[in-house]
Design an enzyme around this catalytic site. Structure first.
Site, mmCIF file in Angstrom:
data_model
loop_
_atom_site.group_PDB
_atom_site.id
_atom_site.type_symbol
_atom_site.label_atom_id
_atom_site.label_comp_id
_atom_site.label_asym_id
_atom_site.label_seq_id
_atom_site.Cartn_x
_atom_site.Cartn_y
_atom_site.Cartn_z
ATOM 1 N N LYS A 190 34.076 38.366 22.613
ATOM 2 C CA LYS A 190 33.182 38.600 23.553
ATOM 3 C C LYS A 190 31.763 37.966 23.126
ATOM 4 O O LYS A 190 31.365 38.029 22.165
ATOM 5 C CB LYS A 190 33.052 39.818 24.168
ATOM 6 C CG LYS A 190 32.526 39.803 25.678
ATOM 7 C CD LYS A 190 33.424 39.770 26.823
ATOM 8 C CE LYS A 190 33.059 39.486 28.269
ATOM 9 N NZ LYS A 190 34.081 39.509 29.210
ATOM 10 N N VAL A 222 36.135 42.062 48.383
ATOM 11 C CA VAL A 222 37.319 41.071 48.574
ATOM 12 C C VAL A 222 36.592 39.839 48.444
ATOM 13 O O VAL A 222 36.597 39.102 49.057
ATOM 14 C CB VAL A 222 37.645 41.222 50.162
ATOM 15 C CG1 VAL A 222 38.859 42.105 50.335
ATOM 16 C CG2 VAL A 222 36.598 41.516 51.198
ATOM 17 N N GLY A 223 36.365 39.528 46.893
ATOM 18 C CA GLY A 223 35.851 38.374 46.396
ATOM 19 C C GLY A 223 37.134 37.433 46.034
ATOM 20 O O GLY A 223 38.145 37.461 46.618
HETATM 21 P P1 NAD Z 1 33.852 38.452 42.639
HETATM 22 O O1 NAD Z 1 32.397 38.421 42.440
HETATM 23 O O2 NAD Z 1 34.511 37.038 43.455
HETATM 24 O O3 NAD Z 1 34.332 39.575 43.883
HETATM 25 C C1 NAD Z 1 33.718 40.833 43.944
HETATM 26 C C2 NAD Z 1 33.450 41.089 45.285
HETATM 27 O O4 NAD Z 1 33.036 42.622 45.170
HETATM 28 C C3 NAD Z 1 32.313 40.388 45.975
HETATM 29 O O5 NAD Z 1 32.847 39.877 47.014
HETATM 30 C C4 NAD Z 1 31.099 41.271 46.091
HETATM 31 O O6 NAD Z 1 30.401 40.997 47.432
HETATM 32 C C5 NAD Z 1 31.852 42.538 46.164
HETATM 33 N N1 NAD Z 1 30.937 43.934 45.792
HETATM 34 C C6 NAD Z 1 29.979 43.948 45.041
HETATM 35 N N2 NAD Z 1 29.472 45.258 45.155
HETATM 36 C C7 NAD Z 1 29.998 45.756 46.163
HETATM 37 C C8 NAD Z 1 30.202 47.198 46.394
HETATM 38 N N3 NAD Z 1 29.069 47.965 45.993
HETATM 39 N N4 NAD Z 1 31.034 47.518 47.371
HETATM 40 C C9 NAD Z 1 31.854 46.504 47.761
HETATM 41 N N5 NAD Z 1 32.056 45.294 47.464
HETATM 42 C C10 NAD Z 1 31.033 44.842 46.546
HETATM 43 O O7 NAD Z 1 34.654 38.932 41.443
HETATM 44 P P2 NAD Z 1 36.176 38.646 41.219
HETATM 45 O O8 NAD Z 1 36.356 37.543 40.347
HETATM 46 O O9 NAD Z 1 36.915 38.961 42.435
HETATM 47 O O10 NAD Z 1 36.496 39.968 40.293
HETATM 48 C C11 NAD Z 1 36.277 40.976 40.763
HETATM 49 C C12 NAD Z 1 36.632 42.173 39.651
HETATM 50 O O11 NAD Z 1 37.634 41.965 38.688
HETATM 51 C C13 NAD Z 1 35.679 42.124 38.561
HETATM 52 O O12 NAD Z 1 35.014 43.451 37.976
HETATM 53 C C14 NAD Z 1 35.980 41.317 37.292
HETATM 54 O O13 NAD Z 1 35.214 41.472 36.133
HETATM 55 C C15 NAD Z 1 37.339 41.933 37.479
HETATM 56 N N6 NAD Z 1 38.080 40.631 36.885
HETATM 57 C C16 NAD Z 1 38.326 39.348 37.496
HETATM 58 C C17 NAD Z 1 38.995 38.526 36.981
HETATM 59 C C18 NAD Z 1 39.400 37.170 37.627
HETATM 60 O O14 NAD Z 1 40.271 36.569 37.407
HETATM 61 N N7 NAD Z 1 38.537 36.950 38.277
HETATM 62 C C19 NAD Z 1 39.962 38.942 35.816
HETATM 63 C C20 NAD Z 1 39.907 40.018 35.212
HETATM 64 C C21 NAD Z 1 38.919 40.974 35.813
#
Ligand code: NAD
Length: 373
Positions: free
Chosen positions: A95, A196-197
């Site tokens: 990392k 729901v990102g």
């Molecule tokens: P993202 O930023 O697209 O989605 C996160 C969502 O959470 C957003 O819509 C945001 O508005 C919402 N959010 C933030 N704070 C909040 C709260 N307090 N309550 C409710 N919703 C809230 O991120 P992502 O890429 O969808 O990733 C989501 C999680 O999964 C992260 O922790 C990320 O580290 C982990 N992750 C993602 C991937 C990937 O492929 N994208 C892989 C492994 C782990």
């Protein structure tokens, strides 16, 4: 303030401190393990000093920020080793972090300076996108190093990892439901998705397709609307989502959501979601969940779909979608092994997963040593 303990600096192979006065670069690259392959893990660009400036003079705040950055990179790089090992990948764990506000500091010149440091490591570390970095920033770094993955274009580019992560989480939820509730499908199972990102939205689609009852929350209204456009979902407020009456709580927003304040209110019998670093205290919060009869799917096991999709890019291989998907589907089997060992040994799932990952890495390191002798 971070609490450094015997787990903080644990078997790390190399830590590189990187500075460039001209661009303001201050970075740390941590290679935790290359036993299984080149260390892969994202580049986080974060203003570690900002929160300390509220309570301390600049110099002290900067020192504290640097301590936070070191703590973060040590912990996250170890996490990547465990994630990659449990996913059966030919990747080690690493990392990197850049200290500072990406909006102020994140120039192409700074990214190129960072790339030069990655290049010096000779391929033991591959950088990818993470919090605070964008595809454009990674593309700038790629001008000075060949060791960047997760790029959109290029012969071996694998694109957005989110759909693969969501598929893995969906498969993991099915494995957890089968283990805890004895059901081999999700028909009528109530799942609360926090966030729901990118990942959460794809997960909602899978869940609706499988006949689950879906509850969603987010802090961004347009993301809620996107979830509503996928089908019949119930919307709840972000504050209370962990406490709603459901079978599965799926954290898909930020880390640290499983802690003494939230665990006591969780009504689901399963916690299984995509967010990284869900446990505020490793080995303690997962034990608290176990004692409350809640099955916890270790985050780095269930959310490995994204890194599974990127593996071929690091190794410069062409892999079919079917082969990639088959690897993601194996997440369910791995979780089943973790759940069963946890039940048999009456120990938390997070600790079981850590021990399994450490064993895989140890065996690979020994094999490497033997073949080098
Ligand atoms: P993202 O930023 O697209 O989605 C996160 C969502 O959470 C957003 O819509 C945001 O508005 C919402 N959010 C933030 N704070 C909040 C709260 N307090 N309550 C409710 N919703 C809230 O991120 P992502 O890429 O969808 O990733 C989501 C999680 O999964 C992260 O922790 C990320 O580290 C982990 N992750 C993602 C991937 C990937 O492929 N994208 C892989 C492994 C782990």
């Amino acid at each position: 303030m971070p609490v450094f303990d015997s787990n903080s600096f644990k078997d790390h192979e190399q830590i590189a401190f990187c500075a460039d006065n001209e661009t303001g670069l201050k970075a740390i690259i941590a290679v935790h393990s290359t036993a299984l392959g080149p260390a892969a893990g994202g580049l986080r660009f974060w203003d570690y000093t900002a929160s300390h400036l509220k309570t301390a003079p600049t110099q002290i705040a900067e020192t504290r920020g640097e301590q936070d950055a070191i703590y973060d990179v040590l912990r996250l790089s170890r996490g990547m080793s465990y994630k990659n090992a449990m996913a059966g990948l030919r990747l080690g764990g690493g990392k990197s972090v850049i200290i500072g506000n990406p909006k102020e500091l994140g120039t192409p010149e700074l990214m190129k300076a960072f790339g030069r440091y990655v290049q010096r490591l000779g391929g033991s570390y591959y950088a990818a996108e993470d919090v605070g970095t964008t595809p454009e920033m990674l593309a700038a770094a790629a001008q000075t190093t060949s060791y960047v993955s997760g790029l959109d274009d290029g012969e071996f580019g694998t694109g957005d990892p989110s759909p693969h992560t969501a598929l893995g989480v969906f498969i993991g939820i099915k494995a957890a439901v089968s283990h805890r509730l004895g059901k081999d499908n999700l028909q009528g199972i109530k799942v609360a998705v926090q966030g729901v990102g990118h990942v959460g939205l794809y997960l909602v689609e899978h869940l609706l397709g499988a006949g689950a009852e879906v509850i969603v929350t987010d802090v961004v209204a347009s993301n809620i609307e996107a979830a509503q456009s996928k089908g019949n979902v119930t919307v709840v407020s972000p504050d209370g989502v962990h406490a709603v009456d459901c079978d599965v709580f799926a954290p898909c927003a930020l880390g640290g959501g499983l802690n003494p304040k939230t665990i006591k209110d969780i009504r689901a019998s399963i916690v299984a979601g995509a967010a990284n670093n869900q446990l505020e205290r490793e080995g303690i919060d997962d034990e608290d969940l176990r004692m409350r009869g809640i099955l916890y799917a270790p985050d780095y096991v269930i959310n490995a779909g994204g890194i599974i999709s990127v593996e071929s890019e690091v190794h410069k291989e062409k892999v079919s979608d079917a082969a990639r998907e088959a690897k993601v589907l194996r997440i369910g089997e791995t979780l089943k092994t973790v759940f069963e060992a946890s039940a048999n040994q009456e120990r938390p799932t997070g600790v079981i997963a850590n021990e399994m990952a450490e064993e895989i890495i140890r065996t690979a390191a020994e094999k490497k040593l033997t073949s080098a002798a």
